[in-house]
Structures are given as structure tokens and as C-alpha cells.
Design a protein around this motif. Structure first.
Motif: not given
Length: 116
Positions: A22-32, A34-47
Motif C-alpha cells: 500500500l505504501t509503494i502504491l501510494a508513493w508511485t501513483l500519486p494521482e490515484n 484518492d482511489t487508494i484511500k477510498y478502497f483502503a478498507n477493502v484492500i486491507i481486508n482482502g489482503g
């Protein structure tokens, strides 16, 4: 009892990998971000669910290291302790299932109906 005898535990490794990605995604895709923040709970629980499923299929459930710290390696082979470990893991899966149902409900409710 509060201190653990072994580190890292299986769940610690899952957390490190998940939040590292998640940290690498947030650093490498700064334009996304908000999308990462919006789906963070789904990504964390799915992971977490994926990590637990992989370790369970590999024959080392995440709860084993906690059981071995509390009752010892010999004590973790007792049938009652094994049964309690299975109940904890199944309860965790049940909780994840409810989380996914709530997320899907929220996702479906957030969309506006489209009329032709």
C-alpha cells in the motif's frame, strides 16, 4: 504473558507485506491516492484474507505461533488446543465474510439507479 516469545509471527509478516505494498502504491501513483484511500478498507481486508488463506493452505495457520507462545509447542499438539485454533480461524473467516457483505452492500447502495 504480555510479551511474545517469538518474532516475527505469521500475522506480522502479512501486515508488513500488505502495508508495504500500500505504501509503494501510494508513493508511485500519486494521482490515484484518492482511489487508494477510498478502497483502503477493502484492500486491507482482502489482503488479510488472502494472506491468511495462503498461510493456511501452506500448513501454517496464523494462529499457531500465538498458541505455541501461550501453551508451548508440546501443548499446542493437544486436541482441545487444536480445536480452539480451528474455531478461532473459522470465526475470523466468518467475520471477514460479513465485512465483504457489508462492503458489497455499501458499494451497491452508493450507485444511483440508471433508468432507460
Amino acid at each position: 504473558m504480555g510479551r511474545t516469545a517469538s518474532w516475527p509471527k505469521t500475522l506480522d509478516i502479512i501486515f508488513i507485506v500488505l502495508f508495504g505494498i500500500l505504501t509503494i502504491l501510494a508513493w508511485t501513483l500519486p494521482e490515484n491516492r484518492d482511489t487508494i484511500k477510498y478502497f483502503a478498507n477493502v484492500i486491507i481486508n482482502g489482503g488479510l484474507a488472502l494472506g491468511v488463506a495462503i498461510t493456511w493452505m501452506a500448513g501454517h495457520p496464523f494462529i499457531r505461533s500465538y498458541i505455541e507462545d501461550n501453551v508451548g509447542i508440546e501443548g499446542s499438539t493437544y486436541p482441545v488446543v487444536k480445536h480452539m485454533g480451528v474455531l478461532l480461524v473459522c470465526g475470523w473467516w466468518h467475520l471477514q465474510l460479513w465485512h465483504w457483505c457489508l462492503y458489497l452492500r455499501q458499494l451497491c447502495m452508493s450507485r444511483e439507479p440508471q433508468y432507460n
